[in-house]
Design a protein around this motif. Structure first.
Motif, PDB file in Angstrom:
ATOM      1  N   LEU A   5       0.841  -1.196   0.000  1.00  0.00           N
ATOM      2  CA  LEU A   5       0.000   0.000   0.000  1.00  0.00           C
ATOM      3  C   LEU A   5       0.878   1.248   0.000  1.00  0.00           C
ATOM      4  N   PHE A   6       1.907   1.235   0.838  1.00  0.00           N
ATOM      5  CA  PHE A   6       2.796   2.386   0.924  1.00  0.00           C
ATOM      6  C   PHE A   6       3.710   2.471  -0.279  1.00  0.00           C
ATOM      7  N   ASP A   7       4.158   1.331  -0.798  1.00  0.00           N
ATOM      8  CA  ASP A   7       5.022   1.338  -1.976  1.00  0.00           C
ATOM      9  C   ASP A   7       4.305   1.942  -3.170  1.00  0.00           C
ATOM     10  N   ASN A   8       3.038   1.589  -3.338  1.00  0.00           N
ATOM     11  CA  ASN A   8       2.278   2.092  -4.477  1.00  0.00           C
ATOM     12  C   ASN A   8       1.960   3.578  -4.363  1.00  0.00           C
ATOM     13  N   GLN A   9       1.958   4.104  -3.169  1.00  0.00           N
ATOM     14  CA  GLN A   9       1.628   5.511  -2.948  1.00  0.00           C
ATOM     15  C   GLN A   9       2.833   6.335  -2.489  1.00  0.00           C
ATOM     16  N   ARG A  10       4.013   5.763  -2.611  1.00  0.00           N
ATOM     17  CA  ARG A  10       5.239   6.377  -2.090  1.00  0.00           C
ATOM     18  C   ARG A  10       5.390   7.836  -2.530  1.00  0.00           C
ATOM     19  N   ASP A  11       5.270   8.105  -3.826  1.00  0.00           N
ATOM     20  CA  ASP A  11       5.502   9.459  -4.330  1.00  0.00           C
ATOM     21  C   ASP A  11       4.433  10.451  -3.868  1.00  0.00           C
ATOM     22  N   VAL A  12       3.209   9.995  -3.758  1.00  0.00           N
ATOM     23  CA  VAL A  12       2.132  10.858  -3.251  1.00  0.00           C
ATOM     24  C   VAL A  12       2.380  11.176  -1.774  1.00  0.00           C
ATOM     25  N   ILE A  13       2.795  10.181  -1.005  1.00  0.00           N
ATOM     26  CA  ILE A  13       3.057  10.381   0.421  1.00  0.00           C
ATOM     27  C   ILE A  13       4.244  11.325   0.625  1.00  0.00           C
ATOM     28  N   ILE A  14       5.285  11.182  -0.198  1.00  0.00           N
ATOM     29  CA  ILE A  14       6.437  12.085  -0.073  1.00  0.00           C
ATOM     30  C   ILE A  14       6.030  13.513  -0.427  1.00  0.00           C
ATOM     31  N   LEU A  15       5.201  13.694  -1.454  1.00  0.00           N
ATOM     32  CA  LEU A  15       4.703  15.034  -1.791  1.00  0.00           C
ATOM     33  C   LEU A  15       3.907  15.614  -0.633  1.00  0.00           C
ATOM     34  N   LEU A  16       3.007  14.827  -0.075  1.00  0.00           N
ATOM     35  CA  LEU A  16       2.219  15.283   1.070  1.00  0.00           C
ATOM     36  C   LEU A  16       3.126  15.634   2.247  1.00  0.00           C
ATOM     37  N   ALA A  17       4.140  14.817   2.487  1.00  0.00           N
ATOM     38  CA  ALA A  17       5.085  15.083   3.581  1.00  0.00           C
ATOM     39  C   ALA A  17       5.821  16.398   3.353  1.00  0.00           C
ATOM     40  N   ARG A  18       6.261  16.653   2.120  1.00  0.00           N
ATOM     41  CA  ARG A  18       6.954  17.920   1.832  1.00  0.00           C
ATOM     42  C   ARG A  18       6.047  19.113   2.120  1.00  0.00           C
ATOM     43  N   ILE A  19       4.807  19.021   1.688  1.00  0.00           N
ATOM     44  CA  ILE A  19       3.862  20.124   1.916  1.00  0.00           C
ATOM     45  C   ILE A  19       3.611  20.313   3.412  1.00  0.00           C
ATOM     46  N   LEU A  20       3.343  19.217   4.124  1.00  0.00           N
ATOM     47  CA  LEU A  20       3.037  19.316   5.552  1.00  0.00           C
ATOM     48  C   LEU A  20       4.235  19.798   6.369  1.00  0.00           C
ATOM     49  N   LEU A  21       5.434  19.370   5.998  1.00  0.00           N
ATOM     50  CA  LEU A  21       6.631  19.826   6.715  1.00  0.00           C
ATOM     51  C   LEU A  21       6.880  21.320   6.515  1.00  0.00           C
ATOM     52  N   MET A  22       6.558  21.834   5.344  1.00  0.00           N
ATOM     53  CA  MET A  22       6.964  23.194   4.995  1.00  0.00           C
ATOM     54  C   MET A  22       5.887  24.258   5.153  1.00  0.00           C
ATOM     55  N   ILE A  23       4.625  23.877   5.253  1.00  0.00           N
ATOM     56  CA  ILE A  23       3.562  24.893   5.290  1.00  0.00           C
ATOM     57  C   ILE A  23       3.713  25.835   6.480  1.00  0.00           C
ATOM     58  N   LEU A  24       4.087  25.302   7.612  1.00  0.00           N
ATOM     59  CA  LEU A  24       4.313  26.128   8.801  1.00  0.00           C
ATOM     60  C   LEU A  24       5.393  27.169   8.534  1.00  0.00           C
ATOM     61  N   PHE A  25       6.458  26.743   7.859  1.00  0.00           N
ATOM     62  CA  PHE A  25       7.578  27.643   7.602  1.00  0.00           C
ATOM     63  C   PHE A  25       7.235  28.700   6.553  1.00  0.00           C
ATOM     64  N   VAL A  26       6.472  28.329   5.529  1.00  0.00           N
ATOM     65  CA  VAL A  26       6.064  29.314   4.530  1.00  0.00           C
ATOM     66  C   VAL A  26       5.246  30.421   5.194  1.00  0.00           C
ATOM     67  N   MET A  27       4.298  30.033   6.027  1.00  0.00           N
ATOM     68  CA  MET A  27       3.459  31.035   6.708  1.00  0.00           C
ATOM     69  C   MET A  27       4.295  31.882   7.665  1.00  0.00           C
ATOM     70  N   SER A  28       5.174  31.250   8.424  1.00  0.00           N
ATOM     71  CA  SER A  28       6.030  31.969   9.361  1.00  0.00           C
ATOM     72  C   SER A  28       7.010  32.878   8.624  1.00  0.00           C
ATOM     73  N   GLY A  29       7.578  32.383   7.539  1.00  0.00           N
ATOM     74  CA  GLY A  29       8.510  33.189   6.751  1.00  0.00           C
ATOM     75  C   GLY A  29       7.844  34.402   6.132  1.00  0.00           C
ATOM     76  N   TRP A  30       6.599  34.225   5.667  1.00  0.00           N
ATOM     77  CA  TRP A  30       5.851  35.350   5.107  1.00  0.00           C
ATOM     78  C   TRP A  30       5.633  36.415   6.189  1.00  0.00           C
ATOM     79  N   SER A  31       5.267  35.968   7.367  1.00  0.00           N
ATOM     80  CA  SER A  31       5.054  36.892   8.481  1.00  0.00           C
ATOM     81  C   SER A  31       6.341  37.636   8.835  1.00  0.00           C
ATOM     82  N   LYS A  32       7.448  36.910   8.862  1.00  0.00           N
ATOM     83  CA  LYS A  32       8.738  37.541   9.160  1.00  0.00           C
ATOM     84  C   LYS A  32       9.128  38.539   8.071  1.00  0.00           C
ATOM     85  N   MET A  33       8.843  38.200   6.817  1.00  0.00           N
ATOM     86  CA  MET A  33       9.211  39.060   5.701  1.00  0.00           C
ATOM     87  C   MET A  33       8.364  40.341   5.686  1.00  0.00           C
TER      88      MET A  33
END
Length: 137
Positions: A5-33
């Motif tokens: 199940l995870f092997d077949n969805q590996r690339d989708v899960i990695i994309l979701l992980a990238r978005i979830l890891l970084m969304i906090l930082f994008v919002m925080s960085g925008w506020s700082k900028m």
């Protein structure tokens, strides 16, 4: 044992992980900028060296590098660099060991949250961005 199940969805899960890891930082960085002077003042109050430079680095990492990681460009080296940045912000921004409650409790949670995010970034540095990324093209 393979987890197909995870092997077949590996690339989708990695994309979701990238978005979830970084969304906090994008919002925080925008506020700082958009509130750059306040960011400089805050970093100065923490005793950060060269607060204007530190604020510029924070904006660059939290906004621009975070977007690049969502897109999945130079993912492995940037995820590793971002992990170092997050550890640095944990040490500078959340020194709970120098505090008393309730600040100690709140900053302890924030410090260990940063360490948890670092774990995700290190995993991203090892796995790469996956197929749905600029790196995957």
């Amino acid at each position: 044992m393979r987890y197909t199940l995870f092997d077949n969805q590996r690339d989708v899960i990695i994309l979701l992980a990238r978005i979830l890891l970084m969304i906090l930082f994008v919002m925080s960085g925008w506020s700082k900028m958009t509130g750059f002077a306040g960011t400089v003042d805050y970093l100065a109050s923490l005793g950060a060296p060269m607060p204007q430079v530190a604020a510029g680095v924070a904006v660059a990492m939290e906004f621009f590098v975070a977007i690049v990681l969502i897109v999945g460009f130079y993912t492995r080296p940037l995820a590793f660099l971002f992990a170092l940045f997050v550890v640095g912000t944990a040490v500078i921004g959340h020194p709970f060991w120098n505090m008393v409650d309730p600040a100690r409790a709140a900053n302890s949670v924030q410090f260990f949250k940063n360490l948890s995010i670092t774990g995700g970034l290190l995993l991203l540095a090892v796995t790469g961005a996956g197929r749905f990324s600029a790196d995957g093209r």
